[in-house]
Design a protein around this motif. Structure first.
Motif: not given
Length: 241
Positions: A25-30
């Motif tokens: 699951e590709l995300c930015d901004n953890p």
């Protein structure tokens, strides 16, 4: 049994694949729980990965009530994912009353076709989990990521079990939040889940030789623990058959 790992940077994506993850699951901004990654990040992740790649479609942190401009951003980001060859997207929109916004979400799911669609943990902010699940099934989503309306999946395992029973294999219910090698077998046994979502993360110290001490900061970044991912994968294969 499948294991999905969050990829907050390209390093983590490659490490997760190497350790045996089935999907990223590709995300930015953890810090804000994950938002839509950049076009460049998506492109490079797709080039680097042979496993499934699902991209977070979330224009900002905070709640899941979006205005029209944000909604149009979501459509545009989905189009980018399709053009870049992603396998799926991860999304969710709610109403003021804490219901699934069926109209907007169904439009987004249709716009994403033929990509797969996961409804993310906006689900855990709904007022009625069973009603929300039925709405999401009607939208055509393939899975729901949930912690059982609790902060951690282990705390919401009874509701997760009930959702899986009620879904009757019409949709995949995937536990996530706080899933580790220490509880993944227990979660599988108590809920009947077949897919699991984990960050398997830690903060990696900077490798810079020089640091300006006057800035009084730690230039660390989030990364994935390959050993932890490998351990979860092996536990699913050996103990959860």
């Amino acid at each position: 049994m499948k294991l999905e790992i969050i990829g907050f940077n390209i390093e983590s994506c490659i490490a997760a694949q190497r350790a045996g993850a089935h999907r990223i699951e590709l995300c930015d901004n953890p810090i804000e729980g994950g938002t839509t990654p950049s076009c460049g990040f998506i492109k490079e992740a797709r080039k680097a990965l042979q496993i499934d790649l699902y991209v977070m479609i979330r224009p900002r942190g905070g709640d899941f009530l979006y205005n029209e401009a944000e909604y149009e951003m979501m459509k545009a980001d989905i189009e980018i994912c399709k053009k870049l060859g992603c396998d799926g997207v991860v999304l969710g929109i709610l109403t003021l009353e804490g219901k699934v916004d069926k109209e907007k979400c169904k439009t987004l799911a249709g716009h994403a076709y033929p990509l797969g669609v996961t409804f993310h943990r906006a689900f855990d902010r709904t007022a009625n989990a069973m009603e929300a699940m039925e709405d999401i099934i009607d939208m055509g989503c393939e899975r729901i990521l949930t912690s059982g309306l609790k902060p951690k999946a282990i705390e919401g395992q009874e509701l997760i079990k009930q959702l899986i029973i009620k879904s009757d294999e019409r949709i995949i219910i995937m536990p996530g939040s706080g899933v580790t090698s220490g509880n993944i077998v227990s979660l599988a046994e108590s809920t009947g889940a077949k897919e699991f979502h984990s960050s398997a993360s830690f903060y990696k110290a900077s490798e810079m030789k020089y640091a300006n001490s006057a800035m009084n900061e730690q230039l660390q970044h989030i990364a994935v623990n390959e050993e932890e991912i490998s351990k979860m994968r092996k536990l699913l294969e050996s103990d959860c058959k």
